[in-house]
Design an enzyme around this catalytic site. Structure first.
Site, PDB file in Angstrom:
ATOM      1  N   GLU A 125      51.180  37.232  27.080  1.00 41.91           N
ATOM      2  CA  GLU A 125      50.815  38.258  26.115  1.00 41.91           C
ATOM      3  C   GLU A 125      49.528  37.832  25.400  1.00 41.91           C
ATOM      4  O   GLU A 125      49.424  36.675  25.002  1.00 41.91           O
ATOM      5  CB  GLU A 125      51.912  38.465  25.070  1.00 41.91           C
ATOM      6  CG  GLU A 125      51.590  39.649  24.169  1.00 41.91           C
ATOM      7  CD  GLU A 125      52.687  39.926  23.125  1.00 41.91           C
ATOM      8  OE1 GLU A 125      53.658  39.157  23.042  1.00 41.91           O
ATOM      9  OE2 GLU A 125      52.529  40.908  22.401  1.00 41.91           O
ATOM     10  N   ALA A 266      55.801  31.869  18.881  1.00 36.39           N
ATOM     11  CA  ALA A 266      56.708  31.875  20.018  1.00 36.39           C
ATOM     12  C   ALA A 266      56.488  33.151  20.819  1.00 36.39           C
ATOM     13  O   ALA A 266      55.804  34.064  20.365  1.00 36.39           O
ATOM     14  CB  ALA A 266      58.164  31.811  19.558  1.00 36.39           C
ATOM     15  N   GLU A 268      58.365  36.065  23.599  1.00 41.01           N
ATOM     16  CA  GLU A 268      59.649  36.643  24.002  1.00 41.01           C
ATOM     17  C   GLU A 268      59.791  36.907  25.499  1.00 41.01           C
ATOM     18  O   GLU A 268      60.552  37.805  25.892  1.00 41.01           O
ATOM     19  CB  GLU A 268      59.839  37.966  23.245  1.00 41.01           C
ATOM     20  CG  GLU A 268      58.880  39.111  23.656  1.00 41.01           C
ATOM     21  CD  GLU A 268      57.648  39.259  22.792  1.00 41.01           C
ATOM     22  OE1 GLU A 268      57.219  38.250  22.187  1.00 41.01           O
ATOM     23  OE2 GLU A 268      57.093  40.373  22.724  1.00 41.01           O
ATOM     24  N   HIS A 301      63.726  36.488  15.889  1.00 44.40           N
ATOM     25  CA  HIS A 301      62.637  37.410  16.243  1.00 44.40           C
ATOM     26  C   HIS A 301      62.479  37.533  17.758  1.00 44.40           C
ATOM     27  O   HIS A 301      62.483  38.639  18.302  1.00 44.40           O
ATOM     28  CB  HIS A 301      61.341  36.919  15.589  1.00 44.40           C
ATOM     29  CG  HIS A 301      60.146  37.775  15.860  1.00 44.40           C
ATOM     30  ND1 HIS A 301      59.716  38.749  14.985  1.00 44.40           N
ATOM     31  CD2 HIS A 301      59.294  37.823  16.914  1.00 44.40           C
ATOM     32  CE1 HIS A 301      58.649  39.349  15.482  1.00 44.40           C
ATOM     33  NE2 HIS A 301      58.369  38.804  16.661  1.00 44.40           N
ATOM     34  N   GLU A 302      62.341  36.402  18.420  1.00 39.12           N
ATOM     35  CA  GLU A 302      62.107  36.454  19.877  1.00 39.12           C
ATOM     36  C   GLU A 302      63.324  37.005  20.595  1.00 39.12           C
ATOM     37  O   GLU A 302      63.200  37.776  21.546  1.00 39.12           O
ATOM     38  CB  GLU A 302      61.741  35.068  20.424  1.00 39.12           C
ATOM     39  CG  GLU A 302      60.559  34.390  19.736  1.00 39.12           C
ATOM     40  CD  GLU A 302      59.336  35.262  19.551  1.00 39.12           C
ATOM     41  OE1 GLU A 302      59.085  36.150  20.396  1.00 39.12           O
ATOM     42  OE2 GLU A 302      58.606  35.072  18.550  1.00 39.12           O
TER      43      GLU A 302
END
Ligand code: TRP
Ligand code: ZN
Length: 897
Positions: A125, A266, A268, A301-302
């Site tokens: 990403e 981090a 995902e 979150h991830e």
């Protein structure tokens, strides 16, 4: 200056992909110096596409061979320019075979495939997959992937990729292989592989449905004593998403891998989350309470991205907040629910709002201001911003405020019902909320399209005779780059009224039959100016406006000092209770700052201390803080927040022209004054908040440590022997990093004789713990007596490296962003240092360089003398050769807007 100005990409230019991909098969022959990648893409012409040209992106790749439906393409069959490979006149069904090579060990950008401490990692990403192979690398092209990894077995015993392991075995020459298959369609930015010498903690976990899943946390050998908290956080995340949103883990295996070299927090990637070590590794010896909390939040979150981001993804990168704003909101709610208590939730809310105000409000008022859904960008990496993330989360929170918790849940359910497996837009999300809640949310779109922080000015008029209270709210929004005029926003304003005893009054709006039970009402401000009439108001109330920070706006209301002290003592809304204290402190700090400036102007100043000390002492703040400090019905964590003065950056935001030195002097003066006024209470709090016994990062214990350590930091201002001894003792005896670091910080910022020895002792004790050495650098870069020379010297320390983003952040970023009065030294040496570092980083890691470049983006807000020097430094960077797209965009916008 680069001659080829990089192109701007516009949201309005979105076009459907010409080809869609069904499946991808990849083979990797992993070698650090030269990795071969063979990719087979099964694709079909997209009926919605405009032509039959295949468009692939590829960067920093060596193209070995390209075959279309079995036929080798010659140079004349395609065009390759500027990182885009075009194959015109392609048939409807295509099997494309691509052989490329890359050089992972020379990849210092940490995007694509790279080597960190001898192991392979990927970061795709937003547009890193194109550094691995040629591909239609855009999020609206979703495909199923099968990945074959081959590598030397001894050097790379562990081979991981997305999804399920379907085959593994040995190969000749000491090599081995592993084949992975991801059953879910995904965009290329969610691709990941990891290969290396790693070990894991694993646990089996039973989902609510009864299915058992395998959870793994992978780290380097020697770090297995630091994975339990990440594992616990993962399990809590899985359970929470089932309970709160009815969302189940869709894989049989879920992996987290920690890497020491990482550009952000981090990532995902489907089933294979890759994390900065900072957000995985923790035990009481090396991690602070804040680290523990951050790990929980980032793991959550991830994990939550698995639904909000992966199952439903973004159509294009302008929609980034669709997944990020929503997922930040989800991780905020998760952390709040993990604390559980109302007061704990309030503490979490205050923390989140502090981040928003400290970082996002300035961004929204500067040259890089952009809407939550930007209209254009040069480099997408520059738009992973606090606006997209944190303001985006506030926008999602407002749906919940408007629709209620249940209404919001219905909206989420409808969103997944409609869009599972799709790549969609922010408008699709808003439509799901509107349709599920049967609400018109058309005007709400302006939160996505207009940048800038709205102002809401409030005025009240109480009429004793008719017992009515009129609350007039008026909204406006300052101009931002490219947006001169703004239309009114749809703003939920939560309001309560306090009677003279400090109790919530019943609320009845004009036209309502009777007062509804709730004592907080969400008013919907949709026009430029609106008046709300409350009836049956028995006495003149003190209004509590924007409770819980119900919208990301600046509330302007002229409270008196007495009203603020009253709210601090009584408001049932903990957020506004804290807010009242912050307002009182800010008011006083701005007065003191002006006094410093006036004294400096008059020329004949002996010491600011004398001048400020002669100001008639206003004890409103000390008195209010004393009451809070003594109130044991309040959580320690909350009392700590109240005691913490607005940061220098926050004060700067309130000034027309920023004068960092005057702010610093004023704030330090106030800290000393408060320390003197509250000395005995601070000492009492310090002693009352010990956390003996085994360390636990829970809300209660960490709150106590926070209060104890803020008390210590005030007390050392007094420079008393007794207090310095306390700090030294805490430094010597602490059994956890929170207390240790706080004590070391207190000593470093004091005149204690033992401070140099304490710093050295800390270094040698934690030499082998990179994350702790980061703290050691940060502490010194932000120390009160640090200047640019301190930082220059530290940069020559053998443990320093600009190539490791965490280390670069720990020293360089901490100084430039976290030590304003030293960074903005009048001689401009801070800026010269900044320019050198931006230029150096630009060569190795553009993404990180561009973040540092932002440190000067608000230069026009400063005093003329500083502005001049900042402009000079910006121009110096602008003039340097080989500027990356990333840095060029930030510098160009800073100089032009
Ligand atoms: N999607 C990631 C997140 O917020 C962000 C991210 C991680 C990222 N690494 C990155 C974005 C590198 C751009 C580049 O969870
Ligand atoms: Zn995210």
């Amino acid at each position: 200056m680069r001659t080829d100005t990089p192109p701007t990409i516009y949201r309005k230019d979105y076009a459907d992909p010409t080809y869609l991909v069904d499946t991808v098969e990849m083979g990797f022959d992993l070698e650090p110096s030269l990795t071969r990648v063979a990719t087979r893409i099964f694709m079909q012409r997209n009926p919605a596409g405009s032509n039959n040209e295949i468009v692939l992106f590829g960067e920093e790749l060596e193209l070995v061979q390209l075959r279309l439906n079995g036929k080798v393409l010659r140079a004349a069959d395609y065009k390759l320019a500027g990182g885009v490979l075009r194959i015109p006149g392609a048939p409807a069904k295509v099997v494309l075979e691509i052989e490329t090579t890359t050089r992972p060990d020379r990849n210092t950008s940490l995007m694509g495939l790279y080597v960190s401490n001898g192991n392979f990692f990927t970061q795709c990403e937003a547009e890193g997959f194109r550094k691995i192979t040629f591909f239609p690398d855009r999020p609206d092209v979703m495909a199923k992937y099968t990945v074959m990894l081959r590598a030397d077995k001894k050097a790379f015993p562990v081979l991981l990729s997305n999804g399920n392991l379907i085959e593994e075995g040995d190969l000749p020459d000491g090599r081995h292989y592993a084949k992975w298959e991801d059953p879910f369609k995904k965009p290329s930015y969610l691709f990941a592989l990891v290969a290396g010498n790693l070990v894991c903690q694993e646990e089996k976990y039973r989902l609510k449905s009864g299915r058992e899943v395998l959870l793994q946390v992978w780290v380097e050998d020697g770090n297995l004593d630091k994975t339990q908290h990440a594992m616990d956080s993962l399990i809590n995340s899985i359970r929470w998403d089932e309970e709160r949103f009815g969302l189940e883990l869709d894989l049989d295996r879920f992996m987290i891998v920690a890497v020491g070299d990482f550009n952000m927090g981090a990532m995902e990637n489907k089933g294979l989350n890759i994390f900065n070590t900072k957000f995985v590794l923790a035990n009481p010896r090396i991690a602070t309470d804040i680290d523990f909390a951050n790990i929980e939040a980032v793991v959550g979150h991830e994990y939550f991205h698995n639904w909000t981001g992966n199952r439903v993804t973004c159509r294009d990168w302008f929609q980034l907040s669709l997944k990020e704003g929503l997922t930040v909101f989800r991780d905020q709610e998760f952390s709040a629910d993990m604390i559980g208590t109302d007061s704990g939730r309030a503490v979490k809310r205050i923390d989140d709002v502090r981040v928003l105000r400290q970082a996002q409000f300035p961004e929204d008022a500067g040259p890089m201001a952009h809407p939550v859904r930007p209209d254009s960008f040069v480099e997408i990496n520059n738009f992973y911003t606090v606006t997209v993330y944190e303001k985006g989360a506030e926008v999602v929170r407002m749906y919940q405020t408007l629709l209620g918790r249940d209404g919001f849940r219905k909206g989420m359910d409808l969103y997944f019902e409609r869009h599972d497996g799709q790549a969609v837009t922010c408008d699709d999300f808003r439509a799901a909320m509107a349709d599920a809640g049967k609400r018109d949310l058309k005007q709400f779109e302006r939160w996505y399209s207009q940048s800038g922080t709205p102002r809401v000015a409030a005025g009240v008029h109480y009429d004793a005779k008719s017992r009515t209270l009129e609350l007039t709210l008026e909204q406006s929004c300052p101009a931002t780059p490219g947006q001169k005029k703004k239309q009114p926003f749809h703003i939920p304003v939560a309001v309560g009224l306090l009677d003279s005893k400090g109790r919530d009054m019943p609320l009845r709006l004009d036209g309502e039959k009777s007062a509804a039970g709730d004592t907080t009402r969400v008013l919907e401000l949709t026009k430029a100016r609106q008046t709300f009439r409350f009836t049956d108001v028995a006495e003149k109330p003190v209004p509590s406006i924007l409770r819980g920070f119900s919208a990301p706006v600046v509330l302007q209301y002229e409270y008196s000092d007495a009203e603020l002290a009253f709210l601090m003592a009584h408001d049932s809304d903990a957020f506004n209770r804290w807010e009242a204290g912050q307002r009182l402190a800010t008011r006083r700090l701005l007065k003191l700052t002006t006094a410093v400036q006036a004294a400096r102007q008059s020329g004949h100043v002996v010491s600011f201390e004398t001048v400020l000390g002669n100001q008639d002492q206003d004890s409103a703040l000390s008195d209010a803080l004393r009451i809070t400090l003594r109130d044991e019905t309040l959580d320690a964590a909350f009392r700590e927040l109240v005691l913490t003065l607005p940061s220098e950056t926050m004060i700067a935001e309130q000034m027309e022209v920023i004068d960092p030195h005057a702010i610093h002097i004023a704030r330090q003066f106030m800290r000393r004054t408060l320390a003197r006024d509250l000395r005995d209470d601070l000492l009492a709090a310090y002693k009352a908040c010990g956390t003996p016994g085994e360390y636990s990062p829970d809300a209660d214990a960490s709150g106590k440590r926070a209060l104890k350590n803020v008390a210590l930091s005030y007390l050392v201002e007094l420079d008393e022997e007794e207090v310095l001894t306390l700090a030294q003792k805490q430094n010597d005896e602490a059994n956890n990093m929170t207390d240790r670091l706080a004590a070391l910080g207190a000593l470093t910022n004091s005149s204690a004789a033992g401070k140099a020895a304490a710093l050295e002792g800390f270094y040698s004790e934690f030499e082998k713990e990179a994350l702790v050495i980061d703290k050691w650098f940060t502490l010194q870069a932000t120390a009160r007596n640090a200047d640019v020379n301190t930082v220059r010297t530290l940069a020559t320390h053998p443990a320093f490296s600009l190539k490791n983003p965490n280390r670069a952040r720990s020293l360089i970023f901490s100084f430039c962003n976290g030590n304003p009065s030293a960074f903005h030294a009048l001689d401009g040496n801070g800026y010269a240092f900044w320019a050198e570092q931006v230029i150096a980083l630009n060569g190795s890691n553009p993404q990180v360089a561009a973040r540092l470049a932002r440190s000067l983006d608000r230069w026009r807000k400063y005093t003329p003398a500083l502005q001049e020097k900042m402009r000079h430094a910006l121009q110096q960077v602008a003039a340097s050769s080989n500027l990356s797209r990333d840095v060029a965009e930030v510098i160009t916008k800073s100089l032009s807007n």
